[in-house]
Design an enzyme around this catalytic site. Structure first.
Site, mmCIF file in Angstrom:
data_model
loop_
_atom_site.group_PDB
_atom_site.id
_atom_site.type_symbol
_atom_site.label_atom_id
_atom_site.label_comp_id
_atom_site.label_asym_id
_atom_site.label_seq_id
_atom_site.Cartn_x
_atom_site.Cartn_y
_atom_site.Cartn_z
ATOM 1 N N ARG A 50 2.149 -11.125 10.262
ATOM 2 C CA ARG A 50 3.507 -10.576 10.454
ATOM 3 C C ARG A 50 4.551 -11.570 9.958
ATOM 4 O O ARG A 50 5.706 -11.214 9.753
ATOM 5 C CB ARG A 50 3.814 -10.292 11.949
ATOM 6 C CG ARG A 50 2.951 -9.285 12.678
ATOM 7 C CD ARG A 50 2.751 -7.991 11.952
ATOM 8 N NE ARG A 50 1.531 -8.026 11.168
ATOM 9 C CZ ARG A 50 1.253 -7.205 10.160
ATOM 10 N NH1 ARG A 50 2.132 -6.310 9.781
ATOM 11 N NH2 ARG A 50 0.117 -7.288 9.500
ATOM 12 N N GLN A 97 -7.569 -5.142 9.671
ATOM 13 C CA GLN A 97 -6.484 -4.784 10.587
ATOM 14 C C GLN A 97 -6.873 -3.622 11.509
ATOM 15 O O GLN A 97 -6.014 -2.906 12.016
ATOM 16 C CB GLN A 97 -5.219 -4.430 9.802
ATOM 17 C CG GLN A 97 -4.643 -5.615 9.042
ATOM 18 C CD GLN A 97 -3.310 -5.292 8.400
ATOM 19 O OE1 GLN A 97 -2.290 -5.194 9.057
ATOM 20 N NE2 GLN A 97 -3.324 -5.106 7.087
ATOM 21 N N ASP A 139 -3.892 7.504 4.898
ATOM 22 C CA ASP A 139 -3.354 6.155 5.064
ATOM 23 C C ASP A 139 -3.931 5.563 6.360
ATOM 24 O O ASP A 139 -4.336 6.300 7.253
ATOM 25 C CB ASP A 139 -1.824 6.258 5.157
ATOM 26 C CG ASP A 139 -1.158 4.897 5.119
ATOM 27 O OD1 ASP A 139 -1.826 3.913 4.745
ATOM 28 O OD2 ASP A 139 0.035 4.809 5.477
ATOM 29 N N GLU A 140 -3.921 4.230 6.474
ATOM 30 C CA GLU A 140 -4.422 3.534 7.681
ATOM 31 C C GLU A 140 -5.817 4.045 8.064
ATOM 32 O O GLU A 140 -6.105 4.330 9.233
ATOM 33 C CB GLU A 140 -3.449 3.735 8.867
ATOM 34 C CG GLU A 140 -2.033 3.273 8.612
ATOM 35 C CD GLU A 140 -1.850 1.760 8.634
ATOM 36 O OE1 GLU A 140 -2.866 1.036 8.682
ATOM 37 O OE2 GLU A 140 -0.700 1.302 8.573
ATOM 38 N N LYS A 158 0.815 -1.221 0.000
ATOM 39 C CA LYS A 158 0.000 0.000 0.000
ATOM 40 C C LYS A 158 0.848 1.270 0.000
ATOM 41 O O LYS A 158 0.486 2.252 -0.637
ATOM 42 C CB LYS A 158 -0.977 0.016 1.176
ATOM 43 C CG LYS A 158 -0.348 0.248 2.533
ATOM 44 C CD LYS A 158 -1.390 0.245 3.635
ATOM 45 C CE LYS A 158 -0.750 0.339 4.997
ATOM 46 N NZ LYS A 158 -0.082 1.601 5.276
ATOM 47 N N THR A 159 2.003 1.267 0.696
ATOM 48 C CA THR A 159 2.830 2.484 0.740
ATOM 49 C C THR A 159 3.336 2.826 -0.655
ATOM 50 O O THR A 159 3.367 3.989 -1.056
ATOM 51 C CB THR A 159 4.026 2.307 1.715
ATOM 52 O OG1 THR A 159 3.520 1.824 2.959
ATOM 53 C CG2 THR A 159 4.735 3.626 1.946
#
Length: 645
Positions: free
Chosen positions: A609, A248, A217-218, A31-32
């Site tokens: 993770r 998330q 973002d987020e 996504k970044t």
């Protein structure tokens, strides 16, 4: 700008530059990269850099985004897009317009320790015993009210019980004291910005015109007030792109509301939805159980992560007799893999749900002399020496910052005793004066002696002199602070306090680190000033852990909570304590479906993770209050394996 190495969904997201856009970016889907490339695409299509706003949740993420944008655009990037956290964005708005609400433009931002001092004083002033309402409890209540937009005037009405009613009374006094001292807390940064946008249409219009395109973002972590601020900013054009993953969303306890990402299309009609489902982090076996687990949440955007790499190892489930054996087995395995296969210690992470769980793992790791770091331990700025120096700098910046003054008025010792300080403080509160102004009357009425009065007066004139020096030499904050440390004899104070030479050396090294950090600030800041420095520190300290990255890169096993692990990745992950009462946490077992759903998302975050290997462990028995009790496997284990409980 070459888009050929983006996958089709990423490319479509980058190419969509107008209108409302929801990018549902699953864990590890890049996504970044998409956000950065999309900023590059906006610039390529003629949008001016200063008209683009990208908002994220931490300073670290904002810096990373800026660095990646610079890398992407290279020398062609003459102007920078506006990349900031929510809180930094609001500081910018308030610095230009807070006077409309009756605050000074040069307001100060209270950090957590300042807030606790203020809360303690307020509770004392309204005569509420600390056993009825603790300062920390009061701050939690105030933060909760502020995050949902309830001001001090409405808190007592919103109170659910007697404790909250007392909290509501204290909130009113707390807010009055903040305003009187020209200060705001972190929640105020958002609350006051919303109030400005709500009550002053001309101020809102000015800020709406600053940005033609906004990215968040987020987005799954936004709370109500953040949503309303952003909605206000984009109301005229709806050029809003949000990136996030409802699977998330794990910060409900902090006020985040998953409904914002779930209901985005309803809030912004005509929304284009793009799913990023290609995962570049985990193996297919790991994603298989992650997908299987999270689909048990009913309220979510339907998506299935697809793996980019096949597994070399299966996901393992271990049941051990008790928590001691669980710790021994995990640590033994890690040591064995390090010894026989030369897997570096930094490849391993041990993830747990509660802060109590790592103690037994730490003991075992120390016993076997294996290096580890516990993520979430004390921050650089929480060390006593740094907090003392920050208080000096706050009083230099603002003469009336009594919270900070009270911490260092007699540090190092200068003959101003605690009783004298209390008498000066109560006189100042009673008469509405500053502590400095209360001195002559306190001497005259015999509350303090002349020697104490002289020490306070001398300290005040020192602060005035330092204020002038910092004001006239903003590029020398580091060297001036070094002189300040020498002048007040802080190193000598360390020698008096700590007889052990090793401790003295460690604490003096902290002072040196601090001066170095000031020099770095001066170097990287286009217009350094003491006020700007204090703002930047207050905002940085808001991040959960400034040194998270450095710790993550050291060659040691990482121990951390599932909440701390978000945003990180490790080749080999152990998720321990997979039991009812731990994960899901005992507070949620009899709770609502949405509470269990958040615990399930937390488990999903832990699973995703892991890059190569994942081991899930549980203890068949666990000690509770000294007694051995059987424990039940986590319901999530059954869901992952598609089994009945």
């Amino acid at each position: 700008m070459d888009l050929s190495h983006l996958n089709p969904a990423q490319r479509e997201a980058v190419k969509t530059v107008n209108g409302p856009l929801l990018i549902l970016a699953g864990a590890g889907t890049g996504k970044t990269r998409v956000i950065t490339y999309r900023m590059g695409e906006l610039l390529r299509t003629g949008v001016k850099a200063d008209k683009i706003l990208s908002v994220t949740f931490t300073n670290k993420a904002a810096k990373e985004m800026l660095e990646r944008t610079k890398e992407l655009l290279g020398k062609g990037m003459k102007e920078k897009p506006w990349i900031s956290t929510f809180h930094s964005l609001c500081v910018g708005v308030l610095r230009s317009d807070i006077s409309a609400l009756g605050y000074p433009e040069r307001f100060s931002i209270m950090d957590r320790s300042d807030q606790e001092s203020m809360a303690r004083r307020v509770l004392r002033d309204i005569r509420v015993a600390e056993k009825s309402v603790k300062p920390g409890d009061l701050l939690s209540m105030i933060s909760k009210w502020k995050s949902i937009g309830i001001g001090a005037d409405r808190a007592t009405e919103a109170a659910l019980d007697d404790k909250e009613y007392l909290g509501g009374l204290a909130y009113r006094r707390y807010q009055q004291n903040l305003k009187a001292s020209g200060a705001v807390d972190f929640d105020d940064l958002l609350l006051l910005t919303e109030r400005l946008f709500l009550n002053y249409p001309e101020i809102l219009k000015k800020h709406q015109q600053r940005f033609s395109h906004v990215q968040i973002d987020e987005y799954q972590d936004t709370n109500g007030i953040q949503f309303r601020i952003i909605e206000s900013l984009v109301r005229e054009h709806h050029n809003l792109c949000v990136v996030g993953d409802d699977d998330q969303s794990i910060y409900g306890w902090r006020g985040a509301e998953v409904k914002h990402i779930l209901g985005f299309s309803q809030h912004f009609p005509g929304t284009k939805v793009i799913l990023l489902e290609e995962n570049y982090r985990c193996t297919d076996r790991i994603l298989e159980i992650a997908n299987r687990l999270v689909k048990n949440n009913r309220e979510r955007h339907k998506k299935v992560l697809r793996a980019n790499k096949p597994a070399r190892e299966d996901v393992r489930y271990l049941e051990l007799p008790d928590e001691q054996t669980e710790a021994e087995r995990v640590v033994h395995e890690i040591k064995h893999l390090n010894h026989t296969r030369e897997v570096p210690f930094k490849d391993f992470a041990i993830l747990f749900r509660t802060n109590e769980q790592p103690r037994i793992f730490e003991s075992e790791l120390r016993r076997r002399e294996i290096p580890y770091v516990l993520m979430g331990s004390q921050s650089f700025y929480d060390r006593k020496e740094i907090r003392d120096l920050l208080c000096y700098m706050k009083v230099i910046a603002r003469d009336n910052d009594e919270q900070s003054l009270l911490r260092i008025i007699n540090t190092p010792t200068r003959g101003i005793g605690t009783t004298s300080v209390q008498k000066l403080l109560s006189r100042a509160v009673r008469t509405g004066q500053t502590i400095w102004d209360a001195v002559p009357d306190a001497v005259r009425e015999g509350e303090i002696n002349q020697k104490t009065a002289d020490a306070v007066t001398q300290l005040h004139s020192q602060f005035q002199r330092w204020r002038g020096q910092f004001h006239h030499n903003p590029n020398q904050i580091d060297s001036l602070t070094h002189k300040l440390v020498k002048e007040i004899g802080y190193e000598y104070e360390i020698e008096k306090q700590y007889k052990d030479e090793q401790q003295q050396a460690t604490r003096k090294a902290v002072l040196e680190d601090y001066i170095n950090s000031l020099a770095e600030y001066v170097e990287r800041s286009p217009k350094p000033s003491l006020g700007d420095y204090l703002d930047s520190i207050a905002l940085e300290r808001r991040d959960e852990e400034p040194d998270k990255e450095a710790k993550a890169n050291s060659d040691a096993i990482k121990l951390m909570t599932l909440h701390s692990a978000k945003g990180l990745e490790f080749p080999r992950v152990y998720m321990v304590g997979m039991e009812e009462g731990l994960l899901p946490h005992k507070r949620t077992i009899d709770g609502t479906e949405s509470e269990i759903a958040e615990e399930r998302r937390l488990a999903y975050v832990g699973i995703t993770r892991a890059q190569e290997a994942l081991t899930l462990t549980r203890a068949a028995t666990r000690r509770k209050w000294g007694k051995i009790k059987p424990s039940q496997p986590s319901r999530f284990l059954y869901e992952m394996r598609n089994e009945k409980e």
